[in-house]
Scaffold this active site. Structure first.
Site, PDB file in Angstrom:
ATOM      1  N   ASP A 112       0.874  -1.089   0.099  1.00  0.00           N
ATOM      2  CA  ASP A 112      -0.028   0.095  -0.010  1.00  0.00           C
ATOM      3  C   ASP A 112       0.990   1.324  -0.005  1.00  0.00           C
ATOM      4  O   ASP A 112       0.474   2.236   0.744  1.00  0.00           O
ATOM      5  CB  ASP A 112      -0.950   0.084   1.219  1.00  0.00           C
ATOM      6  CG  ASP A 112      -2.029  -1.223   1.153  1.00  0.00           C
ATOM      7  OD1 ASP A 112      -2.114  -1.884   0.147  1.00  0.00           O
ATOM      8  OD2 ASP A 112      -2.925  -1.052   2.137  1.00  0.00           O
TER       9      ASP A 112
ATOM     10  N   LYS B 291      -6.843  -4.985  -3.086  1.00  0.00           N
ATOM     11  CA  LYS B 291      -7.943  -5.548  -2.108  1.00  0.00           C
ATOM     12  C   LYS B 291      -8.855  -4.354  -1.583  1.00  0.00           C
ATOM     13  O   LYS B 291      -8.503  -3.052  -1.406  1.00  0.00           O
ATOM     14  CB  LYS B 291      -7.082  -5.979  -0.886  1.00  0.00           C
ATOM     15  CG  LYS B 291      -6.011  -4.745  -0.444  1.00  0.00           C
ATOM     16  CD  LYS B 291      -4.989  -5.445   0.606  1.00  0.00           C
ATOM     17  CE  LYS B 291      -3.906  -4.322   0.991  1.00  0.00           C
ATOM     18  NZ  LYS B 291      -4.713  -3.314   1.749  1.00  0.00           N
TER      19      LYS B 291
ATOM     20  N   CYS C 163      -2.230  -2.716   7.572  1.00  0.00           N
ATOM     21  CA  CYS C 163      -1.840  -3.721   6.230  1.00  0.00           C
ATOM     22  C   CYS C 163      -0.791  -4.305   6.357  1.00  0.00           C
ATOM     23  O   CYS C 163      -0.829  -5.555   6.057  1.00  0.00           O
ATOM     24  CB  CYS C 163      -2.274  -2.808   5.099  1.00  0.00           C
ATOM     25  SG  CYS C 163      -4.035  -2.212   4.995  1.00  0.00           S
TER      26      CYS C 163
HETATM   27  C1  VGL Z   1      -4.638   0.583   5.839  1.00  0.00           C
HETATM   28  C2  VGL Z   1      -6.298   1.448   7.110  1.00  0.00           C
HETATM   29  C3  VGL Z   1      -7.231   1.533   6.066  1.00  0.00           C
HETATM   30  C4  VGL Z   1      -3.399   0.534   5.543  1.00  0.00           C
HETATM   31  C5  VGL Z   1      -5.596   0.731   4.865  1.00  0.00           C
HETATM   32  O1  VGL Z   1      -2.788   0.343   4.299  1.00  0.00           O
HETATM   33  O2  VGL Z   1      -2.419   0.006   6.458  1.00  0.00           O
HETATM   34  N1  VGL Z   1      -5.006   1.283   6.750  1.00  0.00           N
HETATM   35  N2  VGL Z   1      -6.839   1.037   4.834  1.00  0.00           N
END
Ligand code: VGL
Ligand code: ZN
Length: 210
Positions: free
Chosen positions: A14, A112, A157
């Protein structure tokens, strides 16, 4: 020192504009890890990226729950859900993988969180703990060795991906200084405790880069 084997896989979680400074769910210091991840990636022949990828009305967005605010927690059928600012909406700039990430040899990008009613911190399975993304099947089919997890955010994540990888039978290391955390309500300390209990190795980039 750690030697990276040809079948080892770097999993970059991410690294998207919304999680970098200026983004809607900015992780403090998120941009600092990008050059380090680029450097680490050169040690790996096999790199996989994950991409948080939500519909505009995703259930994890506080904006979908009148009276709730970002970082509140609600109870859903699959368990507690932290609510977030709108982030990583399909096809928005914030959802793009950062252009500063320089990994042309990345072999797979796994998206995702695209199901409206279910979040997915983990790259392996959705928060219902039932729906698989296919990443585990892919890595098994490609005979992956040890997984090295980096990216954002350490306590969401990255941790959930590392925990599911360990549960799936993979050897897993998290390269601590190539991650940054959100750290809401003690989440970072809990994430490290959970990862240590699951046998996830906590390593530093210097052990790989020298
Ligand atoms: C994430 C919160 C919501 C992350 C993704 O990538 O850690 N955190 N969506
Ligand atoms: Zn998300």
């Amino acid at each position: 020192m750690i030697t990276i084997e040809p079948d080892d896989v770097l999993v970059v979680v991410d690294v998207q504009y919304d999680f970098l400074p200026g983004g809607s769910l900015a992780v403090a210091g998120g941009n600092e890890i990008v050059p380090l991840i680029n450097q680490l990636a050169r040690k790996f022949t096999h790199v996989v990226l994950t991409q948080d990828w939500h519909p505009a009305d995703h259930i994890s967005f506080a904006s979908q729950h009148p009276g709730k605010a970002p970082f509140d927690t609600i109870e859903l059928d699959y368990g507690p859900q932290v609510l977030w600012p709108d982030h990583c909406v399909w096809d928005s700039h914030g959802a793009e993988i950062a252009g500063t990430l320089d990994i042309p040899h990345a072999q797979l990008i796994i998206r995702k969180g695209y199901t409206r009613g279910v979040d997915s911190y983990s790259g392996f399975q959705e928060a219902d703990r039932q729906t698989l993304t296919g990443l585990g099947g892919y890595l098994n089919e490609r005979d992956a060795g040890r997984l090295y997890v980096v990216g954002l955010a350490t306590d969401f994540c990255v941790a959930w991906t590392a925990l599911d990888a360990a549960a799936g039978g993979f050897d897993v290391s998290v390269i601590e200084d190539a991650t940054r955390a959100i750290d809401a309500n003690g989440s970072l300390e809990k994430a490290w405790a959970d990862m240590e209990a699951a046998g996830v190795d906590r390593v530093k980039s210097g052990e790989i880069l020298g």
